[in-house]
Design a protein around this motif. Structure first.
Motif, PDB file in Angstrom:
ATOM      1  N   GLN A  81       0.834  -1.116   0.105  1.00 21.73           N
ATOM      2  CA  GLN A  81      -0.063  -0.069   0.022  1.00 21.73           C
ATOM      3  C   GLN A  81       0.894   1.255   0.089  1.00 21.73           C
ATOM      4  N   SER A  82       0.052   2.492  -0.397  1.00 23.91           N
ATOM      5  CA  SER A  82       0.928   3.839  -0.540  1.00 23.91           C
ATOM      6  C   SER A  82       1.085   4.196   0.816  1.00 23.91           C
ATOM      7  N   LEU A  83       2.013   5.247   1.205  1.00 23.57           N
ATOM      8  CA  LEU A  83       2.209   5.725   2.367  1.00 23.57           C
ATOM      9  C   LEU A  83       0.717   6.426   2.870  1.00 23.57           C
ATOM     10  N   ASP A  84       0.192   6.993   1.937  1.00 23.89           N
ATOM     11  CA  ASP A  84      -0.999   7.607   2.319  1.00 23.89           C
ATOM     12  C   ASP A  84      -1.953   6.960   2.870  1.00 23.89           C
ATOM     13  N   THR A  85      -2.240   5.463   2.382  1.00 21.82           N
ATOM     14  CA  THR A  85      -3.206   4.335   2.583  1.00 21.82           C
ATOM     15  C   THR A  85      -2.629   4.033   4.160  1.00 21.82           C
ATOM     16  N   LEU A  86      -1.586   3.710   4.280  1.00 22.28           N
ATOM     17  CA  LEU A  86      -0.971   3.477   5.756  1.00 22.28           C
ATOM     18  C   LEU A  86      -1.198   4.358   6.836  1.00 22.28           C
ATOM     19  N   ARG A  87      -1.100   5.537   6.303  1.00 22.72           N
ATOM     20  CA  ARG A  87      -1.491   6.778   7.395  1.00 22.72           C
ATOM     21  C   ARG A  87      -2.975   6.359   7.630  1.00 22.72           C
ATOM     22  N   ALA A  88      -3.880   6.219   6.643  1.00 18.41           N
ATOM     23  CA  ALA A  88      -5.184   6.213   6.808  1.00 18.41           C
ATOM     24  C   ALA A  88      -5.580   5.054   7.791  1.00 18.41           C
ATOM     25  N   MET A  89      -4.794   3.879   7.628  1.00 14.01           N
ATOM     26  CA  MET A  89      -4.924   2.509   8.459  1.00 14.01           C
ATOM     27  C   MET A  89      -4.836   2.923   9.797  1.00 14.01           C
ATOM     28  N   VAL A  90      -3.489   3.649  10.064  1.00 15.21           N
ATOM     29  CA  VAL A  90      -3.249   4.247  11.385  1.00 15.21           C
ATOM     30  C   VAL A  90      -4.308   5.041  12.084  1.00 15.21           C
ATOM     31  N   ASN A 114       0.957 -12.739   3.043  1.00 13.98           N
ATOM     32  CA  ASN A 114       0.480 -11.463   3.374  1.00 13.98           C
ATOM     33  C   ASN A 114       1.869 -10.659   3.503  1.00 13.98           C
ATOM     34  N   VAL A 115       1.528  -9.256   3.234  1.00 14.43           N
ATOM     35  CA  VAL A 115       2.570  -8.189   3.242  1.00 14.43           C
ATOM     36  C   VAL A 115       2.385  -7.863   4.706  1.00 14.43           C
ATOM     37  N   ALA A 116       3.470  -7.439   5.533  1.00 11.18           N
ATOM     38  CA  ALA A 116       3.356  -7.018   6.719  1.00 11.18           C
ATOM     39  C   ALA A 116       4.108  -5.723   7.004  1.00 11.18           C
ATOM     40  N   TYR A 117       4.053  -4.829   7.690  1.00 14.08           N
ATOM     41  CA  TYR A 117       4.910  -3.462   7.780  1.00 14.08           C
ATOM     42  C   TYR A 117       5.048  -3.395   9.169  1.00 14.08           C
ATOM     43  N   ARG A 118       6.331  -2.888   9.654  1.00 14.07           N
ATOM     44  CA  ARG A 118       6.515  -2.140  11.006  1.00 14.07           C
ATOM     45  C   ARG A 118       6.324  -0.841  10.912  1.00 14.07           C
ATOM     46  N   VAL A 119       5.342  -0.446  11.710  1.00 18.73           N
ATOM     47  CA  VAL A 119       5.058   1.085  11.875  1.00 18.73           C
ATOM     48  C   VAL A 119       5.360   1.706  13.146  1.00 18.73           C
ATOM     49  N   ARG A 120       6.143   3.017  13.085  1.00 18.68           N
ATOM     50  CA  ARG A 120       6.117   3.618  14.405  1.00 18.68           C
ATOM     51  C   ARG A 120       5.183   4.543  14.393  1.00 18.68           C
ATOM     52  N   LEU A 121       4.376   4.522  15.702  1.00 14.04           N
ATOM     53  CA  LEU A 121       3.409   5.505  15.903  1.00 14.04           C
ATOM     54  C   LEU A 121       3.847   6.817  16.415  1.00 14.04           C
ATOM     55  N   ARG A 122       3.179   7.866  16.398  1.00 12.04           N
ATOM     56  CA  ARG A 122       3.800   9.154  16.821  1.00 12.04           C
ATOM     57  C   ARG A 122       4.291   9.116  18.343  1.00 12.04           C
ATOM     58  N   ASP A 123       3.705   8.217  19.092  1.00 14.45           N
ATOM     59  CA  ASP A 123       4.089   8.375  20.491  1.00 14.45           C
ATOM     60  C   ASP A 123       5.107   7.411  20.635  1.00 14.45           C
ATOM     61  N   GLY A 124       5.553   6.781  19.477  1.00 17.11           N
ATOM     62  CA  GLY A 124       6.915   6.056  19.738  1.00 17.11           C
ATOM     63  C   GLY A 124       6.943   4.536  19.770  1.00 17.11           C
ATOM     64  N   GLU A 163     -12.363  -1.217   2.813  1.00 19.27           N
ATOM     65  CA  GLU A 163     -12.496   0.227   2.413  1.00 19.27           C
ATOM     66  C   GLU A 163     -11.252   0.833   2.023  1.00 19.27           C
ATOM     67  N   LEU A 164     -10.032   0.174   2.837  1.00 16.40           N
ATOM     68  CA  LEU A 164      -8.617   0.698   2.656  1.00 16.40           C
ATOM     69  C   LEU A 164      -7.749  -0.324   2.402  1.00 16.40           C
ATOM     70  N   GLY A 165      -7.154  -0.389   1.296  1.00 15.83           N
ATOM     71  CA  GLY A 165      -6.217  -1.461   0.833  1.00 15.83           C
ATOM     72  C   GLY A 165      -7.009  -2.772   0.000  1.00 15.83           C
ATOM     73  N   GLY A 166      -8.491  -2.550   0.143  1.00 13.67           N
ATOM     74  CA  GLY A 166      -9.230  -3.591  -0.816  1.00 13.67           C
ATOM     75  C   GLY A 166      -9.255  -4.718  -0.213  1.00 13.67           C
ATOM     76  N   ALA A 167      -8.871  -5.181   1.202  1.00 15.83           N
ATOM     77  CA  ALA A 167      -8.863  -6.558   1.787  1.00 15.83           C
ATOM     78  C   ALA A 167      -8.839  -6.322   3.364  1.00 15.83           C
TER      79      ALA A 167
END
Length: 325
Positions: free
Chosen positions: A9-18, A44-54, A106-110
Motif C-alpha cells: 500500500q501507499s504511504l497515504d493508505t498506511l496513514r489512513a489505516m493508522v 501477506n504483506v506486513a509492515y513495522r510502523v512507528r506511531l507518533r508516541d514512539g 475500504e482501505l487497501g481492498g482487503a
C-alpha cells in the motif's frame, strides 16, 4: 520473500489505516522513517510502523480479492485471528495480541489488522548463528509449545471457521484433492490420477485418528520469535485447522532430513519415536506438504529454477517413501 500475493500500500493508505486503528493523534509525520516492510513472509504483506508516541506496531494486510490463491488459503486472515484468540484463551503459548481489525475492504481492498511489535529475533533467520546447544534448547521448547497447542480439542476435523467433517480420512482426502485441483488449474506438470490413486489407496491409516486437535501446520522456525534463548512469540497462524497433530511441521524431518534433525523437537514434544502406523500417516502428510510447496510456486509467481528444483527434489523424496516398508 517476493510474491504476487503481497498487497503493498501507499504511504497515504498506511496513514489512513493508522488513523482508523489508533486515531489521528498517532499518525506518523510525513518526515522520517516510520514504516518498513517485514520481508520474511511469503503470503501477506506486513509492515513495522512507528506511531507518533514512539510505539512500534505491525500491520498485516491480506492479499487483494483479485489475486488467485490456493483453496486452503482463502479466508486465511480470518483463520489467523480465530487461531490467535483460541490460543490466547486456551494455552500459555505466547502469541501476538491484536489491537485492531478491519474487514470492510475500504482501505487497501482487503482485510487487515494491527498488533504490537515484538522486539525479538526470528529463529529461522538467526538459527545458523547459534550453537548446537542453543538450537537444541529452542527446538525442544518448540516441541513443547507445539504439544500444548495440539492439546486444544475441536468438535470436527477441518477449518477453524466453517464446515468440517467427523472423519479425518474424509477431511484429509478432501484437502488433498483441493491441492491437486489447485495444481491442475494452474497447469502444474504432475501425474494427477496417479497421485489421487496413491492417496486413496493409503488412506486407511487415517481412520485411527478420531479426535480433532488444533494444528498450526505452519509452525516452522521462521514463525518463531526468540529473545535471550527463549521463545517469546509464535506468529503467522493463518494455516491452522483441526486435524491430526502428526501433520505438524516439526514432524516433517522424521522422514525428510533436508528439513533438519527432529531429535530435540521430538524430545520436547514427548514423542521420541513413531509407530509403523504413524509413519504411514506421516508419509501421506509429507506428500501433501511437498505437493503444496511445488504448486504454490505457480500462485506466488516464482520462476527461479533454484527454488523449483529444490521443491521438485523434495516431492521426489516424498514419493520414494511409499516404496519403503
Amino acid at each position: 520473500m517476493e510474491s504476487i500475493t503481497k498487497n503493498r500500500q501507499s504511504l497515504d493508505t498506511l496513514r489512513a489505516m493508522v488513523t482508523r486503528a489508533y486515531g489521528k493523534d498517532q499518525v506518523p509525520s510525513r518526515t522520517g522513517k516510520w514504516v518498513h516492510e517485514l520481508g520474511h513472509g511469503w503470503f501477506n504483506v506486513a509492515y513495522r510502523v512507528r506511531l507518533r508516541d514512539g510505539r512500534d506496531v505491525v500491520l498485516k494486510i491480506a492479499p487483494p480479492p483479485g489475486v488467485d490463491v490456493m483453496t486452503y488459503e482463502r479466508g486465511a486472515m480470518a483463520t489467523e485471528l480465530a487461531a490467535i484468540e483460541l490460543i490466547r484463551e486456551s494455552t500459555a503459548v505466547p502469541v501476538p495480541a491484536v489491537d485492531f481489525v478491519d474487514t470492510t475492504g475500504e482501505l487497501g481492498g482487503a482485510d487487515w489488522f494491527f498488533m504490537p511489535y515484538v522486539d525479538a529475533d526470528n529463529y529461522g533467520v538467526i538459527r545458523s548463528t547459534l550453537s548446537a546447544r542453543e538450537q537444541d534448547k529452542l527446538d525442544q521448547a518448540l516441541g513443547l509449545a507445539t504439544r500444548e497447542l495440539n492439546a486444544i480439542r475441536g468438535d470436527r476435523f477441518g477449518p477453524l471457521i466453517g464446515p468440517g467433517s467427523p472423519s479425518w480420512r474424509t477431511q484429509f482426502l478432501t484437502m488433498f484433492e483441493t491441492v491437486l485441483a489447485d495444481g491442475s488449474r494452474k497447469g502444474v506438470d504432475l501425474d494427477y490420477p496417479a497421485l489421487r490413486a496413491l492417496a486413496e489407496s493409503q488412506a486407511g491409516c487415517l481412520d485411527e485418528v478420531t479426535e480433532p486437535r488444533l494444528v498450526e501446520w505452519d509452525l516452522w522456525d521462521s514463525n518463531v520469535l526468540v529473545r535471550d534463548g527463549r521463545i517469546v512469540c509464535i506468529i503467522d497462524h493463518e494455516r491452522a485447522f483441526y486435524g491430526d497433530p502428526l501433520i505438524e511441521a516439526g514432524f516433517v524431518a522424521t522422514q525428510l532430513r533436508s528439513f533438519g534433525d527432529p531429535t530435540a523437537f521430538l524430545r520436547g514434544y514427548g514423542k521420541l519415536t513413531l509407530t509403523p502406523a504413524e509413519h504411514d500417516r506421516r508419509r501421506l502428510y509429507t506428500l501433501h506438504l511437498t505437493l503444496i510447496m511445488l504448486i504454490e510456486t505457480a500462485y506466488r509467481g516464482v520462476t527461479g529454477p533454484r527454488h523449483l528444483d529444490w521443491v521438485r527434489a523434495r516431492l521426489t523424496e516424498a514419493l520414494a517413501l511409499f516404496d519403503r516398508p
